[in-house]
Scaffold this active site. Sequence first.
Site, PDB file in Angstrom:
ATOM      1  N   ARG A 276      -6.325  11.402  -5.665  1.00  0.00           N
ATOM      2  CA  ARG A 276      -7.579  10.683  -5.387  1.00  0.00           C
ATOM      3  C   ARG A 276      -8.758  11.659  -5.437  1.00  0.00           C
ATOM      4  O   ARG A 276      -9.809  11.352  -6.000  1.00  0.00           O
ATOM      5  CB  ARG A 276      -7.462  10.038  -4.004  1.00  0.00           C
ATOM      6  CG  ARG A 276      -8.739   9.528  -3.393  1.00  0.00           C
ATOM      7  CD  ARG A 276      -8.975   8.081  -3.738  1.00  0.00           C
ATOM      8  NE  ARG A 276      -9.737   7.391  -2.717  1.00  0.00           N
ATOM      9  CZ  ARG A 276     -11.038   7.494  -2.541  1.00  0.00           C
ATOM     10  NH1 ARG A 276     -11.750   8.316  -3.285  1.00  0.00           N
ATOM     11  NH2 ARG A 276     -11.628   6.800  -1.608  1.00  0.00           N
TER      12      ARG A 276
ATOM     13  N   ARG B 111      -3.195   6.478   1.306  1.00  0.00           N
ATOM     14  CA  ARG B 111      -3.702   7.684   1.950  1.00  0.00           C
ATOM     15  C   ARG B 111      -2.753   8.374   2.912  1.00  0.00           C
ATOM     16  O   ARG B 111      -3.010   9.498   3.325  1.00  0.00           O
ATOM     17  CB  ARG B 111      -5.022   7.351   2.669  1.00  0.00           C
ATOM     18  CG  ARG B 111      -6.167   7.148   1.711  1.00  0.00           C
ATOM     19  CD  ARG B 111      -7.326   6.429   2.373  1.00  0.00           C
ATOM     20  NE  ARG B 111      -6.940   5.068   2.654  1.00  0.00           N
ATOM     21  CZ  ARG B 111      -7.735   4.171   3.254  1.00  0.00           C
ATOM     22  NH1 ARG B 111      -8.927   4.524   3.659  1.00  0.00           N
ATOM     23  NH2 ARG B 111      -7.303   2.946   3.461  1.00  0.00           N
TER      24      ARG B 111
ATOM     25  N   ASP C  91      -6.744  -2.711  -7.500  1.00  0.00           N
ATOM     26  CA  ASP C  91      -7.316  -3.424  -6.363  1.00  0.00           C
ATOM     27  C   ASP C  91      -7.591  -4.867  -6.766  1.00  0.00           C
ATOM     28  O   ASP C  91      -7.855  -5.135  -7.948  1.00  0.00           O
ATOM     29  CB  ASP C  91      -8.619  -2.762  -5.894  1.00  0.00           C
ATOM     30  CG  ASP C  91      -8.949  -3.195  -4.470  1.00  0.00           C
ATOM     31  OD1 ASP C  91      -8.453  -2.559  -3.527  1.00  0.00           O
ATOM     32  OD2 ASP C  91      -9.649  -4.204  -4.316  1.00  0.00           O
TER      33      ASP C  91
ATOM     34  N   ARG D 178       0.818  -1.220   0.000  1.00  0.00           N
ATOM     35  CA  ARG D 178       0.000   0.000   0.000  1.00  0.00           C
ATOM     36  C   ARG D 178       0.848   1.264   0.000  1.00  0.00           C
ATOM     37  O   ARG D 178       0.448   2.286   0.565  1.00  0.00           O
ATOM     38  CB  ARG D 178      -0.952   0.039   1.212  1.00  0.00           C
ATOM     39  CG  ARG D 178      -2.047  -1.010   1.183  1.00  0.00           C
ATOM     40  CD  ARG D 178      -3.283  -0.498   0.469  1.00  0.00           C
ATOM     41  NE  ARG D 178      -4.219  -1.576   0.208  1.00  0.00           N
ATOM     42  CZ  ARG D 178      -5.273  -1.883   0.968  1.00  0.00           C
ATOM     43  NH1 ARG D 178      -5.545  -1.169   2.036  1.00  0.00           N
ATOM     44  NH2 ARG D 178      -6.053  -2.879   0.647  1.00  0.00           N
TER      45      ARG D 178
ATOM     46  N   TYR E 123     -15.035 -11.927  -0.668  1.00  0.00           N
ATOM     47  CA  TYR E 123     -15.737 -10.662  -0.934  1.00  0.00           C
ATOM     48  C   TYR E 123     -16.920 -10.888  -1.883  1.00  0.00           C
ATOM     49  O   TYR E 123     -17.970 -10.255  -1.732  1.00  0.00           O
ATOM     50  CB  TYR E 123     -14.784  -9.627  -1.552  1.00  0.00           C
ATOM     51  CG  TYR E 123     -13.774  -9.079  -0.570  1.00  0.00           C
ATOM     52  CD1 TYR E 123     -14.074  -7.972   0.221  1.00  0.00           C
ATOM     53  CD2 TYR E 123     -12.523  -9.670  -0.419  1.00  0.00           C
ATOM     54  CE1 TYR E 123     -13.147  -7.476   1.133  1.00  0.00           C
ATOM     55  CE2 TYR E 123     -11.591  -9.183   0.490  1.00  0.00           C
ATOM     56  CZ  TYR E 123     -11.910  -8.092   1.261  1.00  0.00           C
ATOM     57  OH  TYR E 123     -10.998  -7.610   2.165  1.00  0.00           O
TER      58      TYR E 123
HETATM   59  O1  CP3 Z   1      -0.034  -1.998  -2.403  1.00  0.00           O
HETATM   60  C1  CP3 Z   1      -0.335  -1.067  -3.178  1.00  0.00           C
HETATM   61  O2  CP3 Z   1       0.048   0.109  -3.016  1.00  0.00           O
HETATM   62  C2  CP3 Z   1      -1.084  -1.404  -4.459  1.00  0.00           C
HETATM   63  C3  CP3 Z   1      -2.478  -1.156  -4.486  1.00  0.00           C
HETATM   64  C4  CP3 Z   1      -3.421  -2.067  -3.704  1.00  0.00           C
HETATM   65  C5  CP3 Z   1      -4.642  -1.604  -3.164  1.00  0.00           C
HETATM   66  N1  CP3 Z   1      -5.337  -2.661  -2.683  1.00  0.00           N
HETATM   67  C6  CP3 Z   1      -5.079  -0.195  -3.168  1.00  0.00           C
HETATM   68  C7  CP3 Z   1      -6.161   0.206  -2.278  1.00  0.00           C
HETATM   69  C8  CP3 Z   1      -3.373  -3.441  -3.471  1.00  0.00           C
HETATM   70  C9  CP3 Z   1      -2.253  -4.440  -3.793  1.00  0.00           C
HETATM   71  C10 CP3 Z   1      -4.597  -3.805  -2.828  1.00  0.00           C
HETATM   72  C11 CP3 Z   1      -4.928  -5.191  -2.469  1.00  0.00           C
HETATM   73  C12 CP3 Z   1      -6.150  -5.480  -1.720  1.00  0.00           C
HETATM   74  N2  CP3 Z   1      -7.376  -4.879  -1.826  1.00  0.00           N
HETATM   75  C13 CP3 Z   1      -6.264  -6.544  -0.782  1.00  0.00           C
HETATM   76  C14 CP3 Z   1      -5.172  -7.516  -0.424  1.00  0.00           C
HETATM   77  C15 CP3 Z   1      -4.183  -6.915   0.515  1.00  0.00           C
HETATM   78  C16 CP3 Z   1      -4.698  -6.644   1.904  1.00  0.00           C
HETATM   79  O3  CP3 Z   1      -4.840  -5.464   2.233  1.00  0.00           O
HETATM   80  O4  CP3 Z   1      -4.960  -7.605   2.625  1.00  0.00           O
HETATM   81  C17 CP3 Z   1      -7.582  -6.521  -0.295  1.00  0.00           C
HETATM   82  C18 CP3 Z   1      -8.155  -7.451   0.755  1.00  0.00           C
HETATM   83  C19 CP3 Z   1      -8.279  -5.472  -0.976  1.00  0.00           C
HETATM   84  C20 CP3 Z   1      -9.720  -5.091  -0.852  1.00  0.00           C
HETATM   85  C21 CP3 Z   1      -9.817  -3.700  -0.365  1.00  0.00           C
HETATM   86  N3  CP3 Z   1      -9.619  -2.583  -1.176  1.00  0.00           N
HETATM   87  C22 CP3 Z   1     -10.090  -3.237   0.936  1.00  0.00           C
HETATM   88  C23 CP3 Z   1     -10.340  -4.133   2.129  1.00  0.00           C
HETATM   89  C24 CP3 Z   1     -10.091  -1.827   0.877  1.00  0.00           C
HETATM   90  C25 CP3 Z   1     -10.416  -0.854   1.985  1.00  0.00           C
HETATM   91  C26 CP3 Z   1      -9.150  -0.669   2.726  1.00  0.00           C
HETATM   92  C27 CP3 Z   1      -9.107   0.565   3.561  1.00  0.00           C
HETATM   93  O5  CP3 Z   1      -8.079   0.670   4.237  1.00  0.00           O
HETATM   94  O6  CP3 Z   1     -10.038   1.388   3.552  1.00  0.00           O
HETATM   95  C28 CP3 Z   1      -9.751  -1.445  -0.427  1.00  0.00           C
HETATM   96  C29 CP3 Z   1      -9.542  -0.063  -0.917  1.00  0.00           C
HETATM   97  C30 CP3 Z   1      -8.147   0.305  -1.250  1.00  0.00           C
HETATM   98  N4  CP3 Z   1      -7.366  -0.433  -2.100  1.00  0.00           N
HETATM   99  C31 CP3 Z   1      -7.427   1.463  -0.849  1.00  0.00           C
HETATM  100  C32 CP3 Z   1      -6.182   1.423  -1.504  1.00  0.00           C
HETATM  101  C33 CP3 Z   1      -5.073   2.451  -1.485  1.00  0.00           C
HETATM  102  C34 CP3 Z   1      -7.957   2.609   0.021  1.00  0.00           C
HETATM  103  C35 CP3 Z   1      -8.473   3.534  -1.049  1.00  0.00           C
HETATM  104  C36 CP3 Z   1      -8.858   4.904  -0.709  1.00  0.00           C
HETATM  105  O7  CP3 Z   1      -9.789   5.133   0.100  1.00  0.00           O
HETATM  106  O8  CP3 Z   1      -8.271   5.814  -1.359  1.00  0.00           O
END
Ligand code: CP3
Length: 341
Positions: free
Chosen positions: A37, A28, A74, A24, A150
């Site tokens: 964003r 943010r 994602d 990540r 999911y």
């Molecule tokens: O690592 C990176 O920088 C690459 C981008 C990336 C994102 N999600 C961006 C993202 C990667 C590799 C993921 C993988 C992902 N997404 C996983 C597996 C890794 C893990 O975290 O266990 C999962 C389970 C998801 C599903 C998902 N997407 C969730 C649970 C969420 C909410 C998370 C949160 O903290 O609110 C997302 C959204 C998401 N994906 C964000 C980011 C940067 C937050 C986005 C935002 O609000 O701008």
Amino acid sequence: MVERSLLRVLDGETVWPPPVWIMRQAGRYLPEYRATRAEAGSFQTLCYTPKLAAEVTLQPIRRFGFDAAILFSDILVVPDAFGLNFRLAEGEGPRLDPVTNAAELARLPERLPIDRLAPVFEALRLIRAGLPPETTLLGFCGAPWTVASYVVAGQGTPDQGPAVRAARADPGFLQTLIDRLVEASIDYLAAQLEAGADAVQIFESHGGALAGELFDRWSLEPVRRIVEGVRARRPGARIIVFPRGRGDRLADVAALGVNAVGIDQDTDIRQAVGALPSRVAAQGNLDPGVLIEGGAALDQAVDTLLAAVRGRPHVLNLGHGITPPTPPENVARFLARVRSA
Ligand code: CP3
């Protein structure tokens, strides 16, 4: 060919100090991410606009000079491409139209409509063009079980209860869903490698919900098929698997023939490296909490981790994603500490 240190580690070499990136890393905690964003208006637009996805992927590389960039996207774009309407509800987490039984599943396309993911491949091409030659570019997907958790619930859940219940009550349905995600992941990862990714990571974030042999059937077996399927199309493809919450099964994950195994922060790193064959890289496992704390606690945690992985192939990373309250200057301190090792 320029030397990408992370790829040497994935090939089983020991590089010192180890290459470093963080999960990540485009997120943010970075003001420039929040600005892009906001400009995009929504998370989905950010994911599907190649110029913007490339921009946020490159931001942490410009700021910190990590050894790898990970595609900004994602894991849920795969079910989205199947028509399940992925969106990120503000302050609530991801949402999908749920698929809960065989009849609903039968209405979806058999094969991943990969053209819908064309913006992802375009983003990869733009990222590669904007990266320093020595920086590794990583693609990724979710493991079928994690994505299915999911899809079945239509959202994140504390314990993946809906998918676990499907595994027990309707395994035929879950198997068909997993099979479809296996084939989709092979298509998707092969296309990412074609578009310029140097290696790919498979995120198994929710394998901790699979007790006993359920982990073998619903996690190891589908991931094994993806590894084989991707390598059949792209011989020698480098693959990292991150089985979060399964520090007890690292040897079984390594036995899938992967190049590296991600280690979460709840796993003792010495025990983890003891479980892995000497040429299978480990990746991890700094506690994201010490990155918030910074200072001497951070330095000490980095030093302890480095001492535990000295002399074996390792990729420095966190044990899970960086969180929004992390001060960016602590990330700079982390990198400086690693690089002066
Ligand atoms: O690592 C990176 O920088 C690459 C981008 C990336 C994102 N999600 C961006 C993202 C990667 C590799 C993921 C993988 C992902 N997404 C996983 C597996 C890794 C893990 O975290 O266990 C999962 C389970 C998801 C599903 C998902 N997407 C969730 C649970 C969420 C909410 C998370 C949160 O903290 O609110 C997302 C959204 C998401 N994906 C964000 C980011 C940067 C937050 C986005 C935002 O609000 O701008």
